[in-house]
Design an enzyme around this catalytic site. Sequence first.
Site, mmCIF file in Angstrom:
data_model
loop_
_atom_site.group_PDB
_atom_site.id
_atom_site.type_symbol
_atom_site.label_atom_id
_atom_site.label_comp_id
_atom_site.label_asym_id
_atom_site.label_seq_id
_atom_site.Cartn_x
_atom_site.Cartn_y
_atom_site.Cartn_z
ATOM 1 N N TYR A 168 0.808 -1.214 0.000
ATOM 2 C CA TYR A 168 0.000 0.000 0.000
ATOM 3 C C TYR A 168 0.847 1.273 0.000
ATOM 4 C CZ TYR A 168 -3.716 3.262 1.251
ATOM 5 O OH TYR A 168 -4.591 4.328 1.271
ATOM 6 N N LYS A 172 0.961 4.149 -3.088
ATOM 7 C CA LYS A 172 0.578 5.545 -2.926
ATOM 8 C C LYS A 172 1.738 6.482 -3.267
ATOM 9 C CE LYS A 172 -3.697 4.914 -1.986
ATOM 10 N NZ LYS A 172 -4.720 5.297 -2.989
#
Length: 256
Positions: A168, A172
């Site tokens: 994750y 991002k």
Amino acid sequence: MTTTHIALITGANKGIGLETARQLGARGVTVLLGARDERRGREAEALLRQEGAEARFVPLDVTDEASVRSAAEWIEAEYGRLDILVNNAGTASLSGRMAPPSETSPADMRAVYEVNVFGLVAVTNAMLPLLRRAEAGRIVNVSSEVGSLAAQTGTGSPLNALPASAQYPSSKSAVNMLTAMYAKELRDTPVKVNAANPGFTATDFNGHRGFRTAAQGAEPSVHLATLPDDGPTGVLWGHLWTADGDQDAGYGVLDW
């Protein structure tokens, strides 16, 4: 904004996406609810319509190029343009387990990047011709402070003390770079491209562990989606969480 503005929000059937649609709808924006689950998408549409918003469900799976293409063709046929794109759809982990980098499988990495990174590119590129037809298009990429290299490595952020993970946060970071690159490409146009940091928001996404509500988490996206002509482009903007643990430090620009 006027009722003539059209906004597409991906992953809009729940959580921050639904709240983003709700807040934009309350401003008179026609909100197109992109969702891959038709039942949930229809339920979200009905809910927002009951609240007085002009809301329409749009079948959209960001990992399926045919689905993305169909959504763009439908929007063109119905409206002829798009004023706002909020790339909100995202996932944290295929396995549901945030493992350290040394224990992360390539399959999990690929699954997260398919949604968070490749899906964002697919949707943005499909919708960009429609955004160029708007008087002042706005693209908002929902990112996260966990993707900030400065926050993850510097001593001035509480994120520095969090356990290391791969899928994750790195996805991002890629979203942040894509935001900067799209903004660079479009800097001589009326289209503004920015990344939103919702902050640590309690949703299904994280098992409702956050200290911010979904409505609060949507505020940065709504702000960036409705920027005036003299607003910024190419920034990461949203909730600020300081090193001393202040969870209510307001909003502002974050370091990439």
